[in-house]
Design an enzyme around this catalytic site. Structure first.
Site, PDB file in Angstrom:
ATOM      1  N   SER A 174       1.774 -10.877  -5.382  1.00 11.64           N
ATOM      2  CA  SER A 174       2.864 -10.442  -6.261  1.00 11.64           C
ATOM      3  C   SER A 174       3.523 -11.641  -6.937  1.00 11.64           C
ATOM      4  O   SER A 174       3.832 -11.592  -8.126  1.00 11.64           O
ATOM      5  CB  SER A 174       3.911  -9.656  -5.456  1.00 11.64           C
ATOM      6  N   GLY A 230     -12.400  -8.778  -9.099  1.00 16.39           N
ATOM      7  CA  GLY A 230     -13.425  -7.874  -9.616  1.00 16.39           C
ATOM      8  C   GLY A 230     -14.563  -8.636 -10.272  1.00 16.39           C
ATOM      9  O   GLY A 230     -14.331  -9.636 -10.966  1.00 16.39           O
ATOM     10  N   GLY A 239      -9.577  23.480   2.186  1.00 19.68           N
ATOM     11  CA  GLY A 239     -10.685  22.742   2.812  1.00 19.68           C
ATOM     12  C   GLY A 239     -11.677  22.259   1.768  1.00 19.68           C
ATOM     13  O   GLY A 239     -12.237  21.162   1.874  1.00 19.68           O
ATOM     14  N   GLU A 260      -2.780  -4.822 -10.832  1.00 16.44           N
ATOM     15  CA  GLU A 260      -1.999  -5.062 -12.063  1.00 16.44           C
ATOM     16  C   GLU A 260      -0.509  -5.105 -11.732  1.00 16.44           C
ATOM     17  O   GLU A 260       0.331  -4.753 -12.555  1.00 16.44           O
ATOM     18  CB  GLU A 260      -2.282  -3.999 -13.128  1.00 16.44           C
TER      19      GLU A 260
HETATM   20  C1  LIG Z   1      -9.287  -3.203  -5.550  1.00 17.31           C
HETATM   21  C2  LIG Z   1      -8.506  -4.368  -6.039  1.00 17.31           C
HETATM   22  C3  LIG Z   1      -8.907  -5.035  -7.174  1.00 17.31           C
HETATM   23  C4  LIG Z   1      -8.206  -6.165  -7.615  1.00 17.31           C
HETATM   24  N1  LIG Z   1      -8.690  -6.879  -8.683  1.00 17.31           N
HETATM   25  C5  LIG Z   1      -8.106  -8.071  -8.993  1.00 17.31           C
HETATM   26  C6  LIG Z   1      -8.693  -8.925  -9.989  1.00 17.31           C
HETATM   27  O1  LIG Z   1      -9.729  -8.615 -10.584  1.00 17.31           O
HETATM   28  N2  LIG Z   1      -8.088 -10.109 -10.253  1.00 17.31           N
HETATM   29  C7  LIG Z   1      -6.933 -10.492  -9.612  1.00 17.31           C
HETATM   30  O2  LIG Z   1      -6.433 -11.573  -9.906  1.00 17.31           O
HETATM   31  N3  LIG Z   1      -6.358  -9.707  -8.667  1.00 17.31           N
HETATM   32  C8  LIG Z   1      -6.928  -8.528  -8.330  1.00 17.31           C
HETATM   33  N4  LIG Z   1      -6.379  -7.727  -7.348  1.00 17.31           N
HETATM   34  C9  LIG Z   1      -5.179  -8.190  -6.656  1.00 17.31           C
HETATM   35  C10 LIG Z   1      -3.945  -7.353  -6.973  1.00 17.31           C
HETATM   36  O3  LIG Z   1      -3.502  -7.629  -8.266  1.00 17.31           O
HETATM   37  C11 LIG Z   1      -2.899  -7.671  -5.868  1.00 17.31           C
HETATM   38  O4  LIG Z   1      -3.367  -7.030  -4.686  1.00 17.31           O
HETATM   39  C12 LIG Z   1      -1.524  -7.191  -6.242  1.00 17.31           C
HETATM   40  O5  LIG Z   1      -0.996  -7.979  -7.268  1.00 17.31           O
HETATM   41  C13 LIG Z   1      -0.565  -7.199  -5.047  1.00 17.31           C
HETATM   42  O6  LIG Z   1      -0.591  -8.425  -4.366  1.00 17.31           O
HETATM   43  P1  LIG Z   1      -0.788  -8.448  -2.776  1.00 17.31           P
HETATM   44  O7  LIG Z   1      -1.989  -7.647  -2.450  1.00 17.31           O
HETATM   45  O8  LIG Z   1      -0.786  -9.854  -2.353  1.00 17.31           O
HETATM   46  O9  LIG Z   1       0.462  -7.666  -2.200  1.00 17.31           O
HETATM   47  P2  LIG Z   1       1.821  -8.309  -1.667  1.00 17.31           P
HETATM   48  O10 LIG Z   1       2.384  -9.197  -2.718  1.00 17.31           O
HETATM   49  O11 LIG Z   1       1.615  -8.866  -0.310  1.00 17.31           O
HETATM   50  O12 LIG Z   1       2.722  -7.016  -1.565  1.00 17.31           O
HETATM   51  C14 LIG Z   1       2.689  -6.133  -0.430  1.00 17.31           C
HETATM   52  C15 LIG Z   1       3.798  -5.096  -0.576  1.00 17.31           C
HETATM   53  O13 LIG Z   1       5.057  -5.742  -0.590  1.00 17.31           O
HETATM   54  C16 LIG Z   1       5.813  -5.329  -1.686  1.00 17.31           C
HETATM   55  N5  LIG Z   1       6.618  -6.466  -2.160  1.00 17.31           N
HETATM   56  C17 LIG Z   1       6.194  -7.685  -2.570  1.00 17.31           C
HETATM   57  N6  LIG Z   1       7.219  -8.429  -2.964  1.00 17.31           N
HETATM   58  C18 LIG Z   1       8.327  -7.680  -2.809  1.00 17.31           C
HETATM   59  C19 LIG Z   1       9.714  -7.875  -3.066  1.00 17.31           C
HETATM   60  N7  LIG Z   1      10.185  -9.001  -3.609  1.00 17.31           N
HETATM   61  N8  LIG Z   1      10.564  -6.861  -2.814  1.00 17.31           N
HETATM   62  C20 LIG Z   1      10.130  -5.695  -2.295  1.00 17.31           C
HETATM   63  N9  LIG Z   1       8.837  -5.445  -2.047  1.00 17.31           N
HETATM   64  C21 LIG Z   1       7.941  -6.413  -2.306  1.00 17.31           C
HETATM   65  C22 LIG Z   1       4.810  -4.874  -2.740  1.00 17.31           C
HETATM   66  O14 LIG Z   1       5.385  -3.895  -3.596  1.00 17.31           O
HETATM   67  C23 LIG Z   1       3.708  -4.289  -1.877  1.00 17.31           C
HETATM   68  O15 LIG Z   1       3.979  -2.944  -1.599  1.00 17.31           O
HETATM   69  C24 LIG Z   1      -7.055  -6.596  -6.909  1.00 17.31           C
HETATM   70  C25 LIG Z   1      -6.636  -5.893  -5.778  1.00 17.31           C
HETATM   71  C26 LIG Z   1      -7.353  -4.814  -5.325  1.00 17.31           C
HETATM   72  C27 LIG Z   1      -6.913  -4.131  -4.061  1.00 17.31           C
END
Ligand SMILES: Cc1cc2nc3c(=O)[nH]c(=O)nc-3n(C[C@H](O)[C@H](O)[C@H](O)COP(=O)(O)OP(=O)(O)OC[C@H]3O[C@@H](n4cnc5c(N)ncnc54)[C@H](O)[C@@H]3O)c2cc1C
Length: 643
Positions: free
Chosen positions: A145, A178, A406, A429
């Site tokens: 994030s 991806g 079901g 995203e």
């Molecule tokens: C199938 C898939 C495809 C993807 N493809 C790409 C790609 O091609 N290229 C790429 O660069 N990335 C890609 N991603 C990464 C994706 O963009 C990230 O997973 C996403 O941005 C969230 O980051 P994180 O997984 O580290 O979640 P985290 O940042 O760890 O967040 C976990 C949870 O905490 C919450 N949270 C975080 N910060 C706060 C805050 N300040 N206050 C309250 N809540 C908060 C979030 O809302 C979330 O619910 C992909 C991910 C998946 C699962």
């Protein structure tokens, strides 16, 4: 009282939904209608990835992915159209849509938005043809994030005139990327740019990760994320760089460059502003994810409504024939408000798309700072709408699964696959909560700009409070008062269907939540409270304000869209759909309206009754409302609804 039946023409409604890109949507649907979309339920990951790659190549062969790129390099120069074709793919196959989004939206989009002539000349043509598959590598294991804090580095080495791309430790590896696990050859890698020992913040650098034979490049380690909960046609992987050297011109240098003397230059002085400007140019990805989630939701609704329209359970006493599920008020409640909300979000998405198209075209034409406010508003709206639309998608598809009983749980009936594939749209995203927060911060900035220049906040507060009250009295307050004095139940019910009243309620909630938020922040700040503590104390309030703002925009866009409809029957049905959407939302948040004295208990009860009434009124139109989404029958293969 029996209402006159509304019988709009499905085709006319379909064209209204198609909006500005209606022809293109229909033409592209026709081009890809008969592609060999696989029934994936019994496929291995390897088989599904291969099938998805094959589909991607066929989509490339249609030439449609060119549509969003610069005409000077073989593109079609139509930004909105490039999102519209993704929305079509989302109705067909979500793995294909996501792989296409990675290839042409993220990878190609980043080169187009952040690169300059030397990159566009070299890479756009093979990228558009899908001869060169690529990745968008921003996320790291420890920073998803908060991507501004990624830790991969791209350090300029003046001795060789190269960048050295490096992953400092395991937590800084690129994750979930991806196209990385199998098919990608070139990656747009986001890294902290270090020049002369100084970090200039995140920039994007092109790094080859595989050669033409598919062998991994020296210094790059690639691993596979493996099987996911859904979207298994997309090969997500991890990338680690061990001092990988790329030439200086691999830097996507539109917003920051290193010259032959090793000097860093940028048209944007602040590294913070530079990074967010770069992210802003990638807004299309977010708009696309919101639209694609909405489009895939229409497929789940189509299946569930068709099922509910034919499936019979229980017979009323004395009757020989069992009743159709959709005739039960509780069943209508499960599907019809969600269907109405899908319509509402659709029109908000169409407006966002048109505005995005305009802003990006202005940028192409050399727009500068004048466009800044418009661009910021667009980014905020895209963030908020993405969050609200993808939450709606997850909730609606789950409701559709349950509504099919079901049978909905059987993979062959498509909804369980949609559920698994759509789940992650709330995360990629940008995680929804983080995006909604971003949208809220945008609102606060705008609010401060509007009235924050006055020296004394006490004065601002009083002025704003007075304004809010006056607006309320002039609009919703007056309308409510009128229904109260009329005092009869029928007029009270009818009044809830006055769109001016609904709009006023939505606007008042959004304004009040924002105003009270700003007041709390200002008061805490005056009292000397630390900024981090203020942010934590007001975070949930900020999220509520952002959500209320998005709801207001969605309703306003829906009402405006209806005003532009010329066909009287289509207009009538859309008015009922809009009423159902608006009143369901007021019902959902009735607590707030009651707590804040905006509605009485009698009125929330009237609203509940009106929602029931609207469900019954729209029930005969439910089939037509989903038919108007225009999903080809080849894409609805669920045996429960195949005639
Ligand atoms: C199938 C898939 C495809 C993807 N493809 C790409 C790609 O091609 N290229 C790429 O660069 N990335 C890609 N991603 C990464 C994706 O963009 C990230 O997973 C996403 O941005 C969230 O980051 P994180 O997984 O580290 O979640 P985290 O940042 O760890 O967040 C976990 C949870 O905490 C919450 N949270 C975080 N910060 C706060 C805050 N300040 N206050 C309250 N809540 C908060 C979030 O809302 C979330 O619910 C992909 C991910 C998946 C699962």
């Amino acid at each position: 009282m029996t209402a006159t039946p509304i019988t709009p023409d499905v085709h006319t409604l379909h064209r209204v939904l198609g909006g500005r890109w209606a022809d293109l949507r229909d033409d592209f649907t026709e081009q890809v209608r008969l592609l060999p979309f696989p029934a994936t339920e019994d496929m291995s990951t390897a088989e599904q990835r291969a099938a998805t790659l094959h589909l991607l190549e066929q989509v490339a062969a249609t030439g449609a992915p060119r549509v969003g790129f610069d005409p000077a390099y073989g593109g079609g120069g139509d930004h909105g159209a490039s999102v519209a074709i993704m929305e079509v793919l989302a109705q067909a196959d979500l793995s294909l849509m996501v792989k296409s989004g990675v290839q042409w939206g993220l990878f190609g989009g980043a080169i187009a938005a952040l690169g300059t002539d030397r990159h566009l000349r070299r890479y756009l043509e093979p990228m558009m043809k899908a001869e060169l598959l690529g990745c968008f590598a921003m996320t790291e294991t420890c920073h998803g994030s908060d991507v501004q804090r990624i830790r991969t580095t791209a350090t300029y080495d003046p001795a060789t005139d190269e960048f050295v791309v490096h992953t400092p430790d395991a937590a800084a590896r690129k994750d979930y990327i991806g196209n990385a696990a199998e098919h990608g050859r070139l990656a747009v890698v986001f890294a902290q740019l270090v020049v002369k020992g100084e970090s200039q913040g995140p920039h994007a650098v092109l790094v080859p990760i595989r050669d033409e034979t598919g062998a991994t490049m020296p210094g790059v380690t690639i691993s596979d994320c493996g099987r996911k909960a859904g979207l298994n046609g997309v090969d997500n992987g991890r990338l680690v760089f061990d001092e990988v050297r790329v030439p200086r011109d691999a830097l996507l240098n539109r917003y920051g460059d290193v010259d032959a003397e090793g000097e860093y230059t940028s048209p944007i002085a602040s590294s913070n502003r530079r990074f967010f400007t770069m992210l802003g140019t990638l807004v299309k990805g977010r708009v696309s994810v919101a639209g694609c989630a909405a489009a895939a939701t229409t497929k789940a609704l189509t299946i569930a409504v068709r099922y509910g329209n034919t499936r019979r359970q229980f017979a009323p006493s004395g009757a020989t024939e069992e009743s159709i599920l959709l005739d039960y008020p509780a069943y209508q409640r499960t599907l019809l408000p969600a269907l109405a909300r899908s319509y509402a979000l659709h029109f908000a998405q169409e407006k966002l798309l048109v505005d995005m198209h305009t802003v990006l075209h202005a940028g192409d034409a050399g727009g500068d700072g004048v466009q800044d406010t418009v661009q910021r508003e667009l980014e905020s709206r895209a963030a908020g709408l993405k969050a609200v639309a993808t939450w709606h998608a997850s909730a609606t598809v789950a409701a559709c699964r349950e509504a099919c009983g079901g049978a909905g749980y059987l993979a062959a009936n498509q909804i369980s696959q949609l559920k698994e594939d759509l789940d992650v749209f709330t995360t990629f995203e940008g995680a929804n909560t983080v995006l909604l927060q971003q949208a809220g911060k945008g609102l606060l900035t705008h609010y401060r700009q509007q009235i924050g220049d006055l020296d004394s906040f006490g004065m601002v507060s009083a002025v704003a409070e007075q304004l809010l009250s006056q607006v309320w009295e002039r609009t919703a307050g007056v309308l409510i008062q009128r229904t109260r004095t009329l005092g009869n139940r029928e007029s009270e019910l009818a009044a809830t269907r006055d769109y001016r009243w609904q709009l006023a309620l939505f606007a008042d909630r959004a304004d009040r939540l924002l105003h009270t938020l700003a007041s709390r922040i200002q008061a805490a700040s005056k009292a000397g409270t630390d900024a981090a503590q203020i942010a934590a104390a007001t975070q949930n309030h900020l999220l509520r304000a952002a959500r209320a703002h998005v709801e207001r925009v969605v309703l306003e866009n829906f009402v405006t869209a209806i005003e532009g409809v010329t066909d009287p029957e289509v207009k009538r049905v859309l008015v009922s759909v809009c009423d159902l959407h608006a009143l369901s939302e007021i019902e959902r948040d009735a607590g707030w309206f009651l707590e804040n004295g905006r509605l009485s208990g009698a009125q929330t009860k009237a609203i509940r009754d009106t929602v029931d009434q609207l469900c019954a009124e729209l029930r005969p139109r439910a089939g037509m409302l989903v038919d108007a989404f225009g999903i080809p029958q080849e894409w609805i293969t669920a045996p429960i609804v195949v005639p």
